[in-house]
Scaffold this active site. Structure first.
Site, PDB file in Angstrom:
ATOM      1  N   CYS A   1       0.809  -1.221   0.000  1.00 30.58           N
ATOM      2  CA  CYS A   1       0.000   0.000   0.000  1.00 30.58           C
ATOM      3  C   CYS A   1       0.840   1.268   0.000  1.00 30.58           C
ATOM      4  CB  CYS A   1      -0.987  -0.014   1.164  1.00 30.58           C
ATOM      5  SG  CYS A   1      -0.283   0.245   2.803  1.00 30.58           S
ATOM      6  N   ASP A   2       2.035   1.248   0.580  1.00 29.77           N
ATOM      7  CA  ASP A   2       2.904   2.436   0.572  1.00 29.77           C
ATOM      8  C   ASP A   2       3.160   2.924  -0.854  1.00 29.77           C
ATOM      9  OD1 ASP A   2       3.291   0.524   2.635  1.00 29.77           O
ATOM     10  OD2 ASP A   2       5.137   1.477   3.291  1.00 29.77           O
ATOM     11  N   ALA A   3       3.219   1.971  -1.784  1.00 34.15           N
ATOM     12  CA  ALA A   3       3.537   2.305  -3.171  1.00 34.15           C
ATOM     13  C   ALA A   3       2.534   3.273  -3.773  1.00 34.15           C
ATOM     14  CB  ALA A   3       3.598   1.035  -4.019  1.00 34.15           C
TER      15      ALA A   3
END
Length: 371
Positions: free
Chosen positions: A151-153
Protein backbone atom coordinates in the site's frame (compact mmCIF):
# COMPACT_ATOMS: atom_id res chain seq x y z
CA UNK A 1 -10.39 26.37 44.81
CA UNK A 2 -9.89 23.13 42.86
CA UNK A 3 -12.92 23.90 40.71
CA UNK A 4 -11.58 27.38 39.96
CA UNK A 5 -8.16 25.96 39.09
CA UNK A 6 -9.75 23.31 36.84
CA UNK A 7 -11.83 25.92 35.02
CA UNK A 8 -8.75 28.12 34.61
CA UNK A 9 -6.76 25.23 33.12
CA UNK A 10 -9.58 24.33 30.76
CA UNK A 11 -9.82 27.94 29.64
CA UNK A 12 -6.05 28.07 29.14
CA UNK A 13 -6.04 24.90 27.04
CA UNK A 14 -8.86 26.20 24.85
CA UNK A 15 -7.01 29.50 24.44
CA UNK A 16 -3.77 27.75 23.44
CA UNK A 17 -5.61 25.53 20.97
CA UNK A 18 -7.38 28.55 19.46
CA UNK A 19 -4.03 30.26 19.00
CA UNK A 20 -2.55 27.17 17.31
CA UNK A 21 -5.38 27.20 14.74
CA UNK A 22 -4.65 30.71 13.49
CA UNK A 23 -2.98 30.79 10.05
CA UNK A 24 0.04 32.76 11.27
CA UNK A 25 0.61 30.22 14.07
CA UNK A 26 0.23 27.33 11.63
CA UNK A 27 2.73 28.91 9.26
CA UNK A 28 5.21 29.61 12.07
CA UNK A 29 5.01 26.01 13.25
CA UNK A 30 5.63 24.72 9.74
CA UNK A 31 8.59 27.03 9.27
CA UNK A 32 10.03 25.89 12.59
CA UNK A 33 9.81 22.24 11.53
CA UNK A 34 11.09 22.81 7.98
CA UNK A 35 14.04 24.89 9.15
CA UNK A 36 14.98 22.39 11.85
CA UNK A 37 14.95 19.56 9.30
CA UNK A 38 17.09 21.36 6.72
CA UNK A 39 19.54 22.51 9.38
CA UNK A 40 19.81 19.00 10.81
CA UNK A 41 20.43 17.45 7.39
CA UNK A 42 23.03 20.06 6.55
CA UNK A 43 24.76 19.72 9.93
CA UNK A 44 24.50 15.99 10.66
CA UNK A 45 24.25 14.61 7.14
CA UNK A 46 21.58 12.50 5.45
CA UNK A 47 20.67 9.18 7.05
CA UNK A 48 19.42 7.84 3.73
CA UNK A 49 20.29 8.70 0.10
CA UNK A 50 18.73 11.80 -1.40
CA UNK A 51 16.96 9.60 -3.95
CA UNK A 52 15.48 7.36 -1.23
CA UNK A 53 11.73 7.10 -0.67
CA UNK A 54 12.13 8.58 2.81
CA UNK A 55 13.69 11.67 1.26
CA UNK A 56 11.18 11.68 -1.60
CA UNK A 57 8.30 11.77 0.87
CA UNK A 58 9.94 14.65 2.71
CA UNK A 59 10.27 16.61 -0.53
CA UNK A 60 6.51 16.44 -1.13
CA UNK A 61 5.94 18.42 2.06
CA UNK A 62 8.93 20.69 1.54
CA UNK A 63 7.66 21.53 -1.94
CA UNK A 64 4.18 22.32 -0.63
CA UNK A 65 5.71 24.56 2.03
CA UNK A 66 7.98 26.29 -0.52
CA UNK A 67 4.91 27.21 -2.57
CA UNK A 68 3.17 28.54 0.52
CA UNK A 69 6.19 30.48 1.81
CA UNK A 70 6.84 31.79 -1.71
CA UNK A 71 10.48 32.56 -1.00
CA UNK A 72 13.37 31.48 -3.17
CA UNK A 73 15.25 29.96 -0.19
CA UNK A 74 13.19 26.78 0.00
CA UNK A 75 13.01 26.28 -3.76
CA UNK A 76 16.79 26.55 -4.00
CA UNK A 77 17.25 23.87 -1.35
CA UNK A 78 15.09 21.52 -3.39
CA UNK A 79 16.83 22.38 -6.66
CA UNK A 80 20.14 21.62 -4.94
CA UNK A 81 18.79 18.17 -4.06
CA UNK A 82 18.07 17.59 -7.73
CA UNK A 83 21.53 18.80 -8.69
CA UNK A 84 23.11 16.51 -6.11
CA UNK A 85 21.08 13.61 -7.55
CA UNK A 86 22.02 14.65 -11.09
CA UNK A 87 18.24 14.55 -11.59
CA UNK A 88 18.30 10.74 -11.53
CA UNK A 89 15.87 8.36 -9.86
CA UNK A 90 16.96 5.43 -7.67
CA UNK A 91 18.70 2.19 -8.55
CA UNK A 92 15.71 -0.17 -9.00
CA UNK A 93 14.01 1.69 -11.77
CA UNK A 94 10.59 -0.03 -11.62
CA UNK A 95 10.48 0.00 -7.81
CA UNK A 96 7.99 2.72 -6.80
CA UNK A 97 10.11 3.74 -3.81
CA UNK A 98 12.96 4.54 -6.16
CA UNK A 99 10.96 6.95 -8.30
CA UNK A 100 9.01 8.70 -5.54
CA UNK A 101 11.58 11.49 -6.06
CA UNK A 102 10.03 11.98 -9.50
CA UNK A 103 7.27 13.97 -7.81
CA UNK A 104 9.81 16.62 -6.84
CA UNK A 105 11.45 16.69 -10.26
CA UNK A 106 8.11 17.07 -12.03
CA UNK A 107 6.88 19.83 -9.74
CA UNK A 108 10.13 21.76 -10.15
CA UNK A 109 9.97 21.30 -13.93
CA UNK A 110 6.46 22.78 -13.93
CA UNK A 111 7.94 25.94 -12.41
CA UNK A 112 11.35 26.26 -14.09
CA UNK A 113 10.85 24.36 -17.40
CA UNK A 114 14.34 22.85 -17.33
CA UNK A 115 14.25 19.63 -19.44
CA UNK A 116 17.08 17.99 -17.47
CA UNK A 117 14.90 17.99 -14.35
CA UNK A 118 12.62 15.26 -15.73
CA UNK A 119 14.70 13.58 -18.45
CA UNK A 120 15.64 10.48 -16.45
CA UNK A 121 12.28 10.13 -14.75
CA UNK A 122 10.45 10.54 -18.06
CA UNK A 123 12.62 7.80 -19.56
CA UNK A 124 11.56 5.50 -16.73
CA UNK A 125 7.90 6.51 -16.98
CA UNK A 126 7.89 5.84 -20.73
CA UNK A 127 8.91 2.26 -19.99
CA UNK A 128 6.33 1.88 -17.20
CA UNK A 129 3.42 2.77 -19.45
CA UNK A 130 4.24 0.07 -22.03
CA UNK A 131 4.86 -2.81 -19.61
CA UNK A 132 2.04 -5.41 -19.42
CA UNK A 133 1.73 -5.44 -15.58
CA UNK A 134 0.01 -8.80 -15.57
CA UNK A 135 1.70 -10.42 -12.55
CA UNK A 136 -0.11 -11.31 -9.36
CA UNK A 137 0.55 -8.92 -6.47
CA UNK A 138 1.24 -11.72 -4.01
CA UNK A 139 4.26 -10.81 -1.88
CA UNK A 140 6.89 -13.13 -3.37
CA UNK A 141 9.66 -13.17 -5.95
CA UNK A 142 10.47 -9.50 -5.22
CA UNK A 143 7.19 -8.46 -6.81
CA UNK A 144 7.64 -4.96 -5.34
CA UNK A 145 10.42 -4.31 -7.84
CA UNK A 146 7.92 -4.63 -10.69
CA UNK A 147 4.42 -3.91 -9.38
CA UNK A 148 2.62 -1.74 -6.77
CA UNK A 149 2.11 -4.72 -4.49
CA UNK A 150 2.17 -2.88 -1.14
CA UNK A 151 0.00 0.00 0.00
CA UNK A 152 2.90 2.44 0.57
CA UNK A 153 3.54 2.30 -3.17
CA UNK A 154 0.30 4.18 -3.77
CA UNK A 155 1.94 7.31 -2.40
CA UNK A 156 5.29 6.73 -4.12
CA UNK A 157 4.30 5.70 -7.65
CA UNK A 158 0.92 7.01 -8.87
CA UNK A 159 1.45 10.65 -7.86
CA UNK A 160 4.88 10.63 -9.50
CA UNK A 161 3.32 9.62 -12.82
CA UNK A 162 0.42 12.02 -12.33
CA UNK A 163 2.70 14.99 -11.69
CA UNK A 164 4.64 14.06 -14.82
CA UNK A 165 1.43 14.36 -16.81
CA UNK A 166 0.86 17.74 -15.21
CA UNK A 167 4.40 18.78 -16.17
CA UNK A 168 4.38 17.50 -19.74
CA UNK A 169 0.73 17.57 -20.73
CA UNK A 170 0.96 13.92 -21.81
CA UNK A 171 -2.05 12.05 -20.36
CA UNK A 172 -0.53 8.59 -20.76
CA UNK A 173 1.30 8.78 -17.43
CA UNK A 174 -1.82 9.68 -15.46
CA UNK A 175 -3.83 7.05 -17.31
CA UNK A 176 -1.29 4.37 -16.40
CA UNK A 177 -1.24 5.58 -12.80
CA UNK A 178 -5.02 5.19 -12.68
CA UNK A 179 -4.95 1.74 -14.26
CA UNK A 180 -2.33 0.41 -11.85
CA UNK A 181 -3.93 2.12 -8.86
CA UNK A 182 -7.10 0.11 -9.40
CA UNK A 183 -5.14 -3.10 -9.84
CA UNK A 184 -3.54 -2.56 -6.42
CA UNK A 185 -6.85 -1.50 -4.90
CA UNK A 186 -8.62 -4.62 -6.15
CA UNK A 187 -5.99 -6.68 -4.35
CA UNK A 188 -5.29 -4.75 -1.13
CA UNK A 189 -8.52 -2.90 -0.29
CA UNK A 190 -10.89 -4.41 2.26
CA UNK A 191 -14.33 -3.18 1.16
CA UNK A 192 -15.93 -4.06 4.50
CA UNK A 193 -13.39 -2.13 6.56
CA UNK A 194 -12.78 0.55 3.90
CA UNK A 195 -9.07 0.26 4.63
CA UNK A 196 -5.98 -1.10 2.84
CA UNK A 197 -3.82 -4.02 3.89
CA UNK A 198 -0.11 -3.31 3.75
CA UNK A 199 0.54 -6.32 1.50
CA UNK A 200 -0.62 -9.92 1.08
CA UNK A 201 1.33 -11.10 4.12
CA UNK A 202 -1.22 -9.32 6.32
CA UNK A 203 -4.41 -10.76 4.86
CA UNK A 204 -4.76 -13.37 7.61
CA UNK A 205 -2.85 -11.73 10.47
CA UNK A 206 -4.62 -10.49 13.58
CA UNK A 207 -3.87 -7.90 16.25
CA UNK A 208 -3.79 -8.80 19.96
CA UNK A 209 -7.46 -7.92 20.24
CA UNK A 210 -8.35 -10.19 17.32
CA UNK A 211 -8.87 -7.36 14.81
CA UNK A 212 -7.45 -7.30 11.31
CA UNK A 213 -4.08 -5.60 10.90
CA UNK A 214 -4.47 -2.20 9.27
CA UNK A 215 -1.43 0.00 9.65
CA UNK A 216 -2.00 3.67 10.42
CA UNK A 217 0.81 5.07 8.28
CA UNK A 218 0.07 2.54 5.56
CA UNK A 219 -3.44 3.89 5.15
CA UNK A 220 -2.02 7.39 5.47
CA UNK A 221 0.21 6.65 2.48
CA UNK A 222 -2.84 5.52 0.51
CA UNK A 223 -5.20 8.40 1.20
CA UNK A 224 -2.43 10.98 0.76
CA UNK A 225 -1.46 9.38 -2.55
CA UNK A 226 -5.11 9.39 -3.51
CA UNK A 227 -5.51 13.13 -3.07
CA UNK A 228 -2.23 13.82 -4.85
CA UNK A 229 -3.69 11.93 -7.80
CA UNK A 230 -7.00 13.78 -7.54
CA UNK A 231 -5.22 17.13 -7.35
CA UNK A 232 -3.76 16.54 -10.82
CA UNK A 233 -6.72 14.71 -12.39
CA UNK A 234 -9.25 16.56 -14.57
CA UNK A 235 -12.83 16.03 -13.43
CA UNK A 236 -13.52 14.85 -16.97
CA UNK A 237 -11.15 11.89 -16.55
CA UNK A 238 -12.94 8.57 -16.88
CA UNK A 239 -11.88 7.45 -13.39
CA UNK A 240 -12.32 10.73 -11.51
CA UNK A 241 -15.67 9.86 -9.90
CA UNK A 242 -14.37 6.43 -8.97
CA UNK A 243 -11.43 7.99 -7.14
CA UNK A 244 -13.73 10.44 -5.36
CA UNK A 245 -15.96 7.60 -4.19
CA UNK A 246 -12.98 5.72 -2.73
CA UNK A 247 -11.64 8.91 -1.16
CA UNK A 248 -14.92 9.70 0.58
CA UNK A 249 -15.28 6.12 1.81
CA UNK A 250 -11.79 6.10 3.33
CA UNK A 251 -12.20 9.56 4.83
CA UNK A 252 -15.43 8.64 6.56
CA UNK A 253 -13.96 5.45 7.96
CA UNK A 254 -10.74 7.07 9.13
CA UNK A 255 -12.59 9.93 10.82
CA UNK A 256 -14.31 7.36 13.04
CA UNK A 257 -10.96 5.78 13.94
CA UNK A 258 -9.34 8.97 15.22
CA UNK A 259 -8.27 8.59 18.85
CA UNK A 260 -9.04 10.91 21.77
CA UNK A 261 -5.52 12.35 21.54
CA UNK A 262 -6.31 13.58 18.01
CA UNK A 263 -4.09 11.11 16.14
CA UNK A 264 -4.43 7.83 14.32
CA UNK A 265 -2.35 5.29 16.17
CA UNK A 266 0.06 2.83 14.55
CA UNK A 267 -2.68 0.18 14.51
CA UNK A 268 -6.02 1.51 13.34
CA UNK A 269 -8.15 -1.29 14.80
CA UNK A 270 -6.10 -2.06 17.92
CA UNK A 271 -4.97 1.38 19.12
CA UNK A 272 -4.72 0.23 22.75
CA UNK A 273 -1.78 -2.01 21.87
CA UNK A 274 0.03 1.03 20.46
CA UNK A 275 -1.16 3.79 22.80
CA UNK A 276 1.26 6.55 21.80
CA UNK A 277 0.53 9.28 19.30
CA UNK A 278 1.92 8.65 15.81
CA UNK A 279 2.54 11.68 13.63
CA UNK A 280 3.53 10.35 10.20
CA UNK A 281 0.26 8.54 9.52
CA UNK A 282 -1.65 11.31 11.24
CA UNK A 283 0.06 13.92 9.07
CA UNK A 284 -0.84 12.18 5.83
CA UNK A 285 -4.46 11.57 6.91
CA UNK A 286 -4.86 15.17 8.10
CA UNK A 287 -3.43 16.42 4.81
CA UNK A 288 -5.87 14.32 2.82
CA UNK A 289 -8.95 15.34 4.81
CA UNK A 290 -8.06 19.04 4.85
CA UNK A 291 -7.46 18.91 1.10
CA UNK A 292 -10.90 17.36 0.67
CA UNK A 293 -12.58 20.14 2.65
CA UNK A 294 -10.62 22.80 0.75
CA UNK A 295 -11.71 21.25 -2.55
CA UNK A 296 -15.38 20.85 -1.56
CA UNK A 297 -15.32 17.06 -1.51
CA UNK A 298 -15.84 16.84 2.26
CA UNK A 299 -18.19 19.01 4.34
CA UNK A 300 -16.39 21.51 6.55
CA UNK A 301 -18.81 21.23 9.47
CA UNK A 302 -18.54 17.46 9.61
CA UNK A 303 -14.73 17.36 9.52
CA UNK A 304 -13.83 20.55 11.39
CA UNK A 305 -13.51 18.95 14.83
CA UNK A 306 -11.57 16.00 13.44
CA UNK A 307 -9.11 18.29 11.70
CA UNK A 308 -8.74 20.72 14.60
CA UNK A 309 -7.95 17.86 16.96
CA UNK A 310 -5.51 16.35 14.48
CA UNK A 311 -3.60 19.59 13.97
CA UNK A 312 -3.46 20.21 17.72
CA UNK A 313 -1.99 16.74 18.17
CA UNK A 314 0.56 17.30 15.40
CA UNK A 315 1.61 20.74 16.55
CA UNK A 316 2.05 19.64 20.17
CA UNK A 317 4.35 16.87 18.95
CA UNK A 318 6.88 19.45 17.78
CA UNK A 319 9.81 20.04 20.13
CA UNK A 320 10.67 23.66 20.99
CA UNK A 321 13.59 23.59 18.53
CA UNK A 322 11.39 22.37 15.65
CA UNK A 323 12.07 18.63 15.78
CA UNK A 324 8.94 16.61 15.03
CA UNK A 325 8.43 13.73 17.46
CA UNK A 326 6.29 10.59 17.59
CA UNK A 327 7.26 9.48 14.06
CA UNK A 328 7.14 5.70 13.79
CA UNK A 329 10.38 4.23 12.47
CA UNK A 330 10.64 2.75 8.98
CA UNK A 331 8.72 -0.51 8.79
CA UNK A 332 5.79 -2.35 7.29
CA UNK A 333 3.41 -2.73 10.24
CA UNK A 334 2.29 -1.09 13.49
CA UNK A 335 5.12 -0.53 15.98
CA UNK A 336 5.94 1.41 19.14
CA UNK A 337 6.81 5.10 18.93
CA UNK A 338 7.92 7.84 21.34
CA UNK A 339 8.34 11.59 21.75
CA UNK A 340 11.95 11.63 20.50
CA UNK A 341 11.38 9.44 17.43
CA UNK A 342 11.60 11.31 14.16
CA UNK A 343 12.33 10.83 10.46
CA UNK A 344 12.19 12.93 7.34
CA UNK A 345 9.03 11.37 5.86
CA UNK A 346 7.19 12.40 9.03
CA UNK A 347 8.27 15.97 8.37
CA UNK A 348 6.97 15.67 4.82
CA UNK A 349 3.59 14.52 6.14
CA UNK A 350 3.51 17.33 8.72
CA UNK A 351 4.21 20.00 6.10
CA UNK A 352 1.62 18.61 3.69
CA UNK A 353 -0.94 18.66 6.51
CA UNK A 354 0.10 22.15 7.56
CA UNK A 355 -0.20 23.67 4.11
CA UNK A 356 -3.74 22.38 3.64
CA UNK A 357 -4.74 23.22 7.22
CA UNK A 358 -3.36 26.74 6.72
CA UNK A 359 -5.50 27.17 3.60
CA UNK A 360 -8.51 25.75 5.40
CA UNK A 361 -8.31 28.27 8.23
CA UNK A 362 -7.49 31.11 5.87
CA UNK A 363 -10.52 30.21 3.78
CA UNK A 364 -12.74 30.40 6.85
CA UNK A 365 -12.20 34.13 7.11
CA UNK A 366 -8.93 34.51 9.00
CA UNK A 367 -6.32 36.99 7.81
CA UNK A 368 -2.57 36.56 8.03
CA UNK A 369 0.56 38.42 7.15
CA UNK A 370 3.46 36.10 6.29
CA UNK A 371 6.84 37.65 6.88
Amino acid sequence: MRKILFLFLCSYVVSVQAQSLKPDSIFAQMKNVADWQWKTLETNGWKNPKKDWTSGAMYTGMMAFAKLANTDTYYQKLIQVGEDNKWKIGHYRHFADDYCVGQLYSELYSIYKRPEYIADFKSLADSVVILPHTESLEWKKSIQLREWAWCDALFMGPPALAYLTQATGDAKYLDKASELWWKSTAYLYDKDERLFYRDSRYFDKKEKNGAKVFWGRGNGWVIAGLVRLLSTMPQSHRDYKRFVKLYKAMSGRLAKLQQADGTWHASLLDPESYPSKETSGTGFITYAMAWGVNNKLLPYRKYKTTLDKAWAALSTSVHPDGKLGYVQAQGAAPDKVGYDDTDVYGVGAFLLAGTEFFKLNLNQGSKVLIK
